[in-house]
Write a protein that holds these residues in place. Structure first.
Motif, short mmCIF file in Angstrom:
data_model
loop_
_atom_site.label_atom_id
_atom_site.label_comp_id
_atom_site.label_asym_id
_atom_site.label_seq_id
_atom_site.Cartn_x
_atom_site.Cartn_y
_atom_site.Cartn_z
N SER A 54 70.51 75.34 11.42
CA SER A 54 69.56 74.22 11.48
C SER A 54 70.26 72.86 11.53
CB SER A 54 68.58 74.30 10.32
OG SER A 54 69.27 74.55 9.12
N GLY A 55 71.58 72.85 11.77
CA GLY A 55 72.28 71.58 11.95
C GLY A 55 72.14 70.67 10.74
N TYR A 56 71.85 69.39 10.98
CA TYR A 56 71.82 68.42 9.87
C TYR A 56 70.46 68.36 9.17
CZ TYR A 56 69.70 65.16 13.19
OH TYR A 56 68.86 64.57 14.10
N THR A 60 64.41 71.41 5.40
CA THR A 60 63.28 72.28 5.74
C THR A 60 63.45 73.69 5.19
OG1 THR A 60 62.99 70.98 7.76
CG2 THR A 60 61.82 73.08 7.65
N LEU A 61 64.59 74.32 5.49
CA LEU A 61 64.81 75.71 5.07
C LEU A 61 65.92 75.74 4.01
CD1 LEU A 61 64.80 77.30 8.64
CD2 LEU A 61 62.98 77.48 6.93
N MET A 78 78.14 56.28 20.34
CA MET A 78 78.83 56.47 21.62
C MET A 78 78.20 55.61 22.70
SD MET A 78 79.79 60.52 21.73
CE MET A 78 81.04 60.22 22.95
N GLY A 188 74.66 60.17 17.49
CA GLY A 188 74.42 61.57 17.16
C GLY A 188 74.75 61.79 15.69
N TYR A 190 76.03 64.94 12.90
CA TYR A 190 76.35 66.35 12.60
C TYR A 190 76.67 66.50 11.11
CZ TYR A 190 81.33 65.03 13.51
OH TYR A 190 82.57 64.45 13.53
N GLY A 215 81.02 70.52 11.94
CA GLY A 215 81.45 69.13 12.14
C GLY A 215 81.55 68.78 13.61
N GLY A 218 81.83 71.88 16.81
CA GLY A 218 80.89 72.99 16.98
C GLY A 218 80.70 73.45 18.41
C1 LIG Z 1 78.15 62.41 19.27
C2 LIG Z 1 78.69 63.82 19.07
C3 LIG Z 1 79.78 64.23 19.81
C4 LIG Z 1 80.27 65.52 19.66
N1 LIG Z 1 81.34 65.91 20.41
C5 LIG Z 1 81.82 67.18 20.30
C6 LIG Z 1 82.91 67.61 21.12
O1 LIG Z 1 83.43 66.87 21.94
N2 LIG Z 1 83.36 68.88 20.96
C7 LIG Z 1 82.81 69.74 20.06
O2 LIG Z 1 83.26 70.88 19.95
N3 LIG Z 1 81.76 69.36 19.27
C8 LIG Z 1 81.27 68.11 19.36
N4 LIG Z 1 80.24 67.68 18.56
C9 LIG Z 1 79.78 68.58 17.49
C10 LIG Z 1 78.74 69.59 17.94
O3 LIG Z 1 77.71 68.95 18.68
C11 LIG Z 1 78.16 70.27 16.67
O4 LIG Z 1 79.20 70.82 15.89
C12 LIG Z 1 77.20 71.37 17.07
O5 LIG Z 1 76.13 70.83 17.83
C13 LIG Z 1 76.65 72.08 15.84
O6 LIG Z 1 75.84 73.12 16.32
P1 LIG Z 1 74.69 73.72 15.43
O7 LIG Z 1 74.00 74.73 16.29
O8 LIG Z 1 75.26 74.16 14.10
O9 LIG Z 1 73.69 72.51 15.10
P2 LIG Z 1 72.87 71.58 16.09
O10 LIG Z 1 73.51 71.45 17.42
O11 LIG Z 1 72.60 70.33 15.29
O12 LIG Z 1 71.52 72.37 16.32
C14 LIG Z 1 70.61 72.62 15.28
C15 LIG Z 1 69.26 72.86 15.89
O13 LIG Z 1 68.40 73.46 14.92
C16 LIG Z 1 67.11 72.88 15.05
N5 LIG Z 1 66.41 73.09 13.78
C17 LIG Z 1 66.61 72.49 12.58
N6 LIG Z 1 65.76 72.97 11.66
C18 LIG Z 1 65.00 73.90 12.28
C19 LIG Z 1 63.92 74.74 11.86
N7 LIG Z 1 63.45 74.74 10.62
N8 LIG Z 1 63.33 75.57 12.77
C20 LIG Z 1 63.80 75.61 14.06
N9 LIG Z 1 64.82 74.83 14.53
C21 LIG Z 1 65.41 73.99 13.63
C22 LIG Z 1 67.41 71.42 15.37
O14 LIG Z 1 66.28 70.83 15.97
C23 LIG Z 1 68.57 71.57 16.34
O15 LIG Z 1 68.13 71.74 17.66
C24 LIG Z 1 79.69 66.41 18.72
C25 LIG Z 1 78.60 65.99 17.97
C26 LIG Z 1 78.09 64.70 18.15
C27 LIG Z 1 76.89 64.29 17.33
#
Ligand SMILES: Cc1cc2nc3c(=O)[nH]c(=O)nc-3n(C[C@H](O)[C@H](O)[C@H](O)COP(=O)(O)OP(=O)(O)OC[C@H]3O[C@@H](n4cnc5c(N)ncnc54)[C@H](O)[C@@H]3O)c2cc1C
Length: 233
Positions: A54-56, A60-61, A78, A188, A190, A215, A218
């Protein structure tokens, strides 16, 4: 390899749907998990295993699990330029010495301490906002410029123009691109581990796995982590 996240995420989902029969529900938060059921606004699914990615969204959960975990949030600012004219190509992604301080992969470099001292002495504002400079070009010819890193559970919705100025000022010292007019600015967020770890895998209940804490890496690491976490299931 450089991918454009706005294209890559959508194409990955389409491929998973087509090649592996994955069912997606977009814009549909999961409100509750009581295995063998998960609940959304209008559906109840019967499932064997749940992976909470669920990312940041820590609220919620399993909010009590996230509150106790060594996690904080990181806000990144950015900028993106207009498409470069006449098919101008940047070539490989560019980073600067400051990026070597940011990424742990450079931790073993002997000269790192000297770079750190120099950056701290000469560019304190960049250290304050966690700025390191990167330039990449996407398929539309636009340049993505970034980024800053501000840490804390609370994320300020207001972006700092001062940070954009610092990014552009430094970019101008090493990049001579034909068009540095900015067409988009954004931030963004994270989740970031505060204990120096690379990922957070927790099992808050039988059949439920939380995967988080990747971080700023991802997009790169999650494919391998997913393989490891789901191995044997
Ligand atoms: C500006 C920026 C630049 C980046 N650049 C890079 C890079 O160059 N290289 C790299 O490797 N990584 C990069 N990252 C990091 C990478 O984007 C994250 O590490 C990655 O997106 C994490 O993935 P995740 O699936 O854990 O979470 P997220 O991508 O945050 O996805 C979580 C998802 O869960 C959903 N969610 C939350 N709660 C619920 C719920 N209760 N029910 C259903 N859905 C839910 C959210 O809406 C979201 O869509 C960058 C991040 C940012 C912000």
């Amino acid at each position: 390899m450089t991918v454009n996240p706005r294209e890559a995420s959508a194409r990955l989902a389409a491929w998973l749907e087509r090649a592996h029969g994955v069912t997606f529900r977009f814009g549909t938060p999961v409100n509750g998990i009581q295995l063998p059921h998960i609940e959304t606004k209008d559906e109840k699914w019967k499932v064997d295993n749940v992976y909470v990615c669920s990312g940041y969204d820590f609220e919620t959960l399993y909010p009590e699990v996230f509150a106790a975990a060594p996690l904080t949030r990181c806000k990144l600012q950015m900028l993106r330029t207009v498409p470069q004219p006449d098919g101008w190509k940047l070539g490989p992604a560019l980073v600067t010495g400051m990026s070597m301080l940011h990424y742990a992969s450079f931790a073993h470099c002997k000269g790192l301490e000297a770079v750190k001292q120099r950056v701290e002495a000469t560019l304190p504002e960049y250290v304050k906002y966690g700025i390191h400079l990167m330039v990449t070009q996407n398929g539309a010819g636009e340049l993505s410029l970034g980024d800053s890193h501000e840490y804390g559970w609370e994320v300020d919705p207001f972006d700092k123009e001062h940070i954009s100025d610092l990014i552009l000022r430094y970019i101008n010292t090493f990049l001579h691109a034909p068009a540095l007019d900015i067409q988009e600015r954004w931030h963004g967020i994270y989740p970031k581990l505060t204990n120096g770890g690379h990922d957070l895998v927790l099992r808050p209940a039988p059949g439920v796995t939380i995967v988080n804490g990747l971080g700023g890496a991802g997009m790169t690491l999650s494919f391998g982590l997913a393989r490891d976490v789901t191995a044997g299931e």
